[in-house]
Design a protein around this motif. Structure first.
Motif, PDB file in Angstrom:
ATOM      1  N   ALA A  24     -31.765 -40.923   3.906  1.00 26.87           N
ATOM      2  CA  ALA A  24     -30.573 -41.750   3.700  1.00 26.87           C
ATOM      3  C   ALA A  24     -29.643 -41.120   2.663  1.00 26.87           C
ATOM      4  CB  ALA A  24     -30.984 -43.156   3.268  1.00 26.87           C
ATOM      5  N   VAL A  25     -30.216 -40.621   1.584  1.00 26.21           N
ATOM      6  CA  VAL A  25     -29.392 -40.003   0.540  1.00 26.21           C
ATOM      7  C   VAL A  25     -28.796 -38.687   1.034  1.00 26.21           C
ATOM      8  CG1 VAL A  25     -29.330 -39.197  -1.853  1.00 26.21           C
ATOM      9  CG2 VAL A  25     -30.812 -41.107  -1.225  1.00 26.21           C
ATOM     10  N   TYR A  26     -29.578 -37.906   1.802  1.00 23.30           N
ATOM     11  CA  TYR A  26     -29.044 -36.673   2.383  1.00 23.30           C
ATOM     12  C   TYR A  26     -27.860 -36.980   3.309  1.00 23.30           C
ATOM     13  CZ  TYR A  26     -32.746 -33.465   0.805  1.00 23.30           C
ATOM     14  OH  TYR A  26     -33.576 -32.676   0.048  1.00 23.30           O
ATOM     15  N   THR A  27     -27.928 -38.108   4.009  1.00 25.50           N
ATOM     16  CA  THR A  27     -26.812 -38.500   4.875  1.00 25.50           C
ATOM     17  C   THR A  27     -25.552 -38.750   4.057  1.00 25.50           C
ATOM     18  OG1 THR A  27     -28.353 -39.503   6.465  1.00 25.50           O
ATOM     19  CG2 THR A  27     -26.046 -40.168   6.606  1.00 25.50           C
ATOM     20  N   LEU A  28     -25.702 -39.408   2.922  1.00 20.64           N
ATOM     21  CA  LEU A  28     -24.554 -39.628   2.032  1.00 20.64           C
ATOM     22  C   LEU A  28     -24.026 -38.287   1.504  1.00 20.64           C
ATOM     23  CD1 LEU A  28     -25.781 -42.747   0.000  1.00 20.64           C
ATOM     24  CD2 LEU A  28     -24.163 -42.697   1.915  1.00 20.64           C
ATOM     25  N   ALA A  29     -24.934 -37.372   1.172  1.00 19.59           N
ATOM     26  CA  ALA A  29     -24.516 -36.048   0.704  1.00 19.59           C
ATOM     27  C   ALA A  29     -23.770 -35.313   1.809  1.00 19.59           C
ATOM     28  CB  ALA A  29     -25.729 -35.235   0.249  1.00 19.59           C
ATOM     29  N   LEU A 121     -35.035 -34.908  -5.322  1.00 22.64           N
ATOM     30  CA  LEU A 121     -36.040 -35.522  -6.184  1.00 22.64           C
ATOM     31  C   LEU A 121     -36.845 -36.569  -5.427  1.00 22.64           C
ATOM     32  CD1 LEU A 121     -33.961 -35.919  -9.481  1.00 22.64           C
ATOM     33  CD2 LEU A 121     -35.712 -34.204  -8.973  1.00 22.64           C
ATOM     34  N   VAL A 122     -36.159 -37.364  -4.592  1.00 21.79           N
ATOM     35  CA  VAL A 122     -36.851 -38.394  -3.820  1.00 21.79           C
ATOM     36  C   VAL A 122     -37.793 -37.751  -2.798  1.00 21.79           C
ATOM     37  CG1 VAL A 122     -36.550 -40.295  -2.194  1.00 21.79           C
ATOM     38  CG2 VAL A 122     -35.020 -40.086  -4.149  1.00 21.79           C
ATOM     39  N   GLU A 123     -37.298 -36.711  -2.104  1.00 21.22           N
ATOM     40  CA  GLU A 123     -38.134 -36.033  -1.112  1.00 21.22           C
ATOM     41  C   GLU A 123     -39.325 -35.348  -1.778  1.00 21.22           C
ATOM     42  OE1 GLU A 123     -37.795 -32.871   2.616  1.00 21.22           O
ATOM     43  OE2 GLU A 123     -36.196 -32.966   1.110  1.00 21.22           O
ATOM     44  N   ALA A 124     -39.085 -34.708  -2.920  1.00 18.75           N
ATOM     45  CA  ALA A 124     -40.189 -34.058  -3.641  1.00 18.75           C
ATOM     46  C   ALA A 124     -41.234 -35.093  -4.062  1.00 18.75           C
ATOM     47  CB  ALA A 124     -39.647 -33.319  -4.859  1.00 18.75           C
ATOM     48  N   ALA A 125     -40.771 -36.270  -4.479  1.00 18.84           N
ATOM     49  CA  ALA A 125     -41.715 -37.337  -4.835  1.00 18.84           C
ATOM     50  C   ALA A 125     -42.515 -37.766  -3.614  1.00 18.84           C
ATOM     51  CB  ALA A 125     -40.964 -38.525  -5.426  1.00 18.84           C
ATOM     52  N   GLU A 144     -46.335 -32.216   7.331  1.00 21.12           N
ATOM     53  CA  GLU A 144     -46.353 -31.928   5.897  1.00 21.12           C
ATOM     54  C   GLU A 144     -45.667 -30.600   5.593  1.00 21.12           C
ATOM     55  OE1 GLU A 144     -50.597 -34.291   5.119  1.00 21.12           O
ATOM     56  OE2 GLU A 144     -50.491 -32.117   4.928  1.00 21.12           O
ATOM     57  N   PHE A 145     -45.882 -29.616   6.460  1.00 20.05           N
ATOM     58  CA  PHE A 145     -45.247 -28.326   6.259  1.00 20.05           C
ATOM     59  C   PHE A 145     -43.724 -28.469   6.330  1.00 20.05           C
ATOM     60  CE2 PHE A 145     -43.716 -24.125   7.190  1.00 20.05           C
ATOM     61  CZ  PHE A 145     -44.616 -23.252   6.597  1.00 20.05           C
ATOM     62  N   SER A 146     -43.220 -29.252   7.294  1.00 19.71           N
ATOM     63  CA  SER A 146     -41.778 -29.385   7.486  1.00 19.71           C
ATOM     64  C   SER A 146     -41.113 -30.091   6.313  1.00 19.71           C
ATOM     65  CB  SER A 146     -41.483 -30.140   8.786  1.00 19.71           C
ATOM     66  OG  SER A 146     -41.906 -29.407   9.907  1.00 19.71           O
ATOM     67  N   THR A 147     -41.726 -31.165   5.833  1.00 18.76           N
ATOM     68  CA  THR A 147     -41.129 -31.877   4.700  1.00 18.76           C
ATOM     69  C   THR A 147     -41.145 -31.013   3.441  1.00 18.76           C
ATOM     70  OG1 THR A 147     -43.283 -32.948   4.313  1.00 18.76           O
ATOM     71  CG2 THR A 147     -41.643 -34.176   5.588  1.00 18.76           C
ATOM     72  N   THR A 148     -42.233 -30.269   3.248  1.00 18.91           N
ATOM     73  CA  THR A 148     -42.277 -29.371   2.092  1.00 18.91           C
ATOM     74  C   THR A 148     -41.274 -28.240   2.243  1.00 18.91           C
ATOM     75  OG1 THR A 148     -44.644 -29.840   1.869  1.00 18.91           O
ATOM     76  CG2 THR A 148     -43.790 -27.960   0.654  1.00 18.91           C
ATOM     77  N   PHE A 149     -41.144 -27.717   3.466  1.00 17.81           N
ATOM     78  CA  PHE A 149     -40.202 -26.628   3.729  1.00 17.81           C
ATOM     79  C   PHE A 149     -38.775 -27.023   3.361  1.00 17.81           C
ATOM     80  CE2 PHE A 149     -37.163 -24.515   6.516  1.00 17.81           C
ATOM     81  CZ  PHE A 149     -37.514 -23.184   6.391  1.00 17.81           C
ATOM     82  N   SER A 150     -38.327 -28.190   3.822  1.00 17.55           N
ATOM     83  CA  SER A 150     -36.959 -28.616   3.519  1.00 17.55           C
ATOM     84  C   SER A 150     -36.787 -28.885   2.027  1.00 17.55           C
ATOM     85  CB  SER A 150     -36.591 -29.865   4.331  1.00 17.55           C
ATOM     86  OG  SER A 150     -37.488 -30.926   4.069  1.00 17.55           O
ATOM     87  N   SER A 177     -28.994 -29.121   8.289  1.00 16.19           N
ATOM     88  CA  SER A 177     -30.262 -28.639   8.842  1.00 16.19           C
ATOM     89  C   SER A 177     -31.451 -29.387   8.247  1.00 16.19           C
ATOM     90  CB  SER A 177     -30.404 -27.130   8.610  1.00 16.19           C
ATOM     91  OG  SER A 177     -30.312 -26.823   7.236  1.00 16.19           O
ATOM     92  N   VAL A 178     -31.351 -29.800   6.995  1.00 20.25           N
ATOM     93  CA  VAL A 178     -32.432 -30.582   6.386  1.00 20.25           C
ATOM     94  C   VAL A 178     -32.566 -31.929   7.086  1.00 20.25           C
ATOM     95  CG1 VAL A 178     -33.092 -31.860   4.304  1.00 20.25           C
ATOM     96  CG2 VAL A 178     -32.431 -29.469   4.128  1.00 20.25           C
ATOM     97  N   LEU A 179     -31.445 -32.566   7.385  1.00 17.20           N
ATOM     98  CA  LEU A 179     -31.489 -33.833   8.121  1.00 17.20           C
ATOM     99  C   LEU A 179     -32.112 -33.634   9.505  1.00 17.20           C
ATOM    100  CD1 LEU A 179     -28.055 -35.460   7.206  1.00 17.20           C
ATOM    101  CD2 LEU A 179     -30.326 -36.401   6.748  1.00 17.20           C
ATOM    102  N   LEU A 180     -31.757 -32.524  10.158  1.00 21.72           N
ATOM    103  CA  LEU A 180     -32.343 -32.224  11.459  1.00 21.72           C
ATOM    104  C   LEU A 180     -33.850 -31.997  11.330  1.00 21.72           C
ATOM    105  CD1 LEU A 180     -31.959 -31.591  14.477  1.00 21.72           C
ATOM    106  CD2 LEU A 180     -31.484 -29.220  13.822  1.00 21.72           C
ATOM    107  N   ASP A 181     -34.246 -31.241  10.321  1.00 25.71           N
ATOM    108  CA  ASP A 181     -35.666 -30.952  10.105  1.00 25.71           C
ATOM    109  C   ASP A 181     -36.453 -32.228   9.836  1.00 25.71           C
ATOM    110  OD1 ASP A 181     -37.961 -29.078   9.339  1.00 25.71           O
ATOM    111  OD2 ASP A 181     -37.680 -30.190   7.472  1.00 25.71           O
TER     112      ASP A 181
END
Length: 360
Positions: A24-29, A121-125, A144-150, A177-181
């Motif tokens: 959601a925050v990435y969408t705002l960004a 920060l939210v995604e890393a958490a 897990e690999f994809s979320t860590t990758f982005s 691309s992060v939103l797509l991932d």
């Protein structure tokens, strides 16, 4: 259900909430980056085009007056023409960036970066919560690999910004691309948190997979720079040959760094990460020796990791070879990153491999 199991399940659910919140925050960004490109000033962008078409003489005049809304004029500095040291490179200026040197556009850009930091920060958490819930490294499956990758890709981008590098132009393609991932991850790749199979339960998971994720994330930034270099180089060629690009091309491409700057950026990234990718393959071979009793077995993942290594080695060699610099080398770089993507998605999803034991 024991208290520990209930706690781990709650943490896994909390991790999912954090990943969706990050989206959601990435969408705002993303929207803020769009606003930066849309409302940024075109005045400096136009002067960049003048420097491209008129050469250094157009850049010699130190200042230019532009009309302000409501009357009056503003004196703005003309962009500096950067002399390139590489043979055959044009002496053209870097573009003023997505904001176009405009205060309103810059404000939207800063908002976009701030939102990107928050989303990171939210995604890393969320990644950390997933790791705590399973009490292991958070990359035991494709989700897990994809979320860590982005997360790492965004972290690398923010690291460049923190180091005062002119890379804010990556923001829009990166967030897109992060939103797509993440969309693919939560829709098709999601896997419930679980313990690792015995072959994965090793400290080499932390070493081998973490370096693979980091290499891929930084290779991605290099690929973005390479792709934009090809567009910008075609644009500069068209102007140099007397062509007249459309208004959309002018508005977008004139804000980017010069083709030579983009080429140098991509090369430096790929050259810096290539030794670490070499280490990744060596670490994987050592891990295979511990897990399966052989260092190399021509498994699909091993083969495509080696193909990726050869492709990036060919790119670095092409950069040092007469007649292969510039666009030809850039094509090789994109092929190399395509090999990495196939190794990442294609092998895991479509090819029977020893590395498919974790599912998606």
């Amino acid at each position: 259900m024991t208290l520990a199991a209930a706690t781990n399940e709650s943490l896994a659910e909390f991790s999912n909430v954090l990943i969706y919140s990050a989206m959601a925050v990435y969408t705002l960004a993303f929207l803020a980056h769009i606003a930066e490109w849309t409302f940024g000033s075109r005045s400096r962008v136009g002067r960049t085009a003048a420097a491209l078409t008129n050469g250094t003489a157009a850049a010699a005049a130190p200042k230019i007056q532009v009309a302000r809304k409501g009357g009056g004029t503003a004196v703005l500095e003309r962009p500096k023409v950067i002399t390139r040291s590489s043979a055959g490179a044009r002496d053209v200026p870097d573009g003023p960036g997505a904001a176009g040197g405009d205060q309103q556009g810059d404000m939207y850009g800063r908002i976009a970066v701030s939102l990107t930091v928050l989303a990171f920060l939210v995604e890393a958490a969320g990644v950390i919560a997933r790791a705590v819930s399973v009490q292991r490294a958070p990359w035991g499956n494709m989700y897990e690999f994809s979320t860590t990758f982005s997360t790492v890709a965004v972290g690398a981008y923010l690291g460049f910004l923190l180091a005062k590098k002119n890379v804010r132009w990556i923001g829009l393609p990166l967030v897109t691309s992060v939103l797509l991932d993440l969309g693919i991850s939560v829709t098709w790749l999601y896997t419930e948190s679980d313990q690792l199979v015995p072959a994965l339960d090793s400290y080499w998971l932390w070493i081998h997979v973490s370096t693979a994720i980091f290499c891929g994330a930084v290779f991605y930034l290099g690929a973005v720079g390479t792709l934009l270099y090809l567009f910008r180089d075609s644009y500069e060629n068209k102007l140099a040959n007397g062509g007249n690009p459309g208004s959309f091309a002018r508005s977008v491409l004139e804000r980017l760094p010069a083709a030579a700057s983009l080429d140098k950026f991509a090369y430096r990234i790929n050259a810096a990460v290539f030794p670490l990718w070499t280490f990744t393959i060596i670490a994987g071979a050592i891990w295979a020796g511990d897990a399966w009793g052989r260092y190399w077995g021509w498994d699909a993942k091993e083969v495509w990791s080696f193909i990726t290594w050869v492709a990036y080695a060919a790119y670095l060699h092409a950069r040092a070879t007469a007649g292969w610099k510039g666009r030809k080398a850039a094509y090789v770089a994109l092929i190399a990153f395509a090999c990495f993507l196939f190794n990442y998605y294609g092998v895991n999803l479509f090819v029977n491999s020893l590395h498919s034991y974790a599912g998606v």
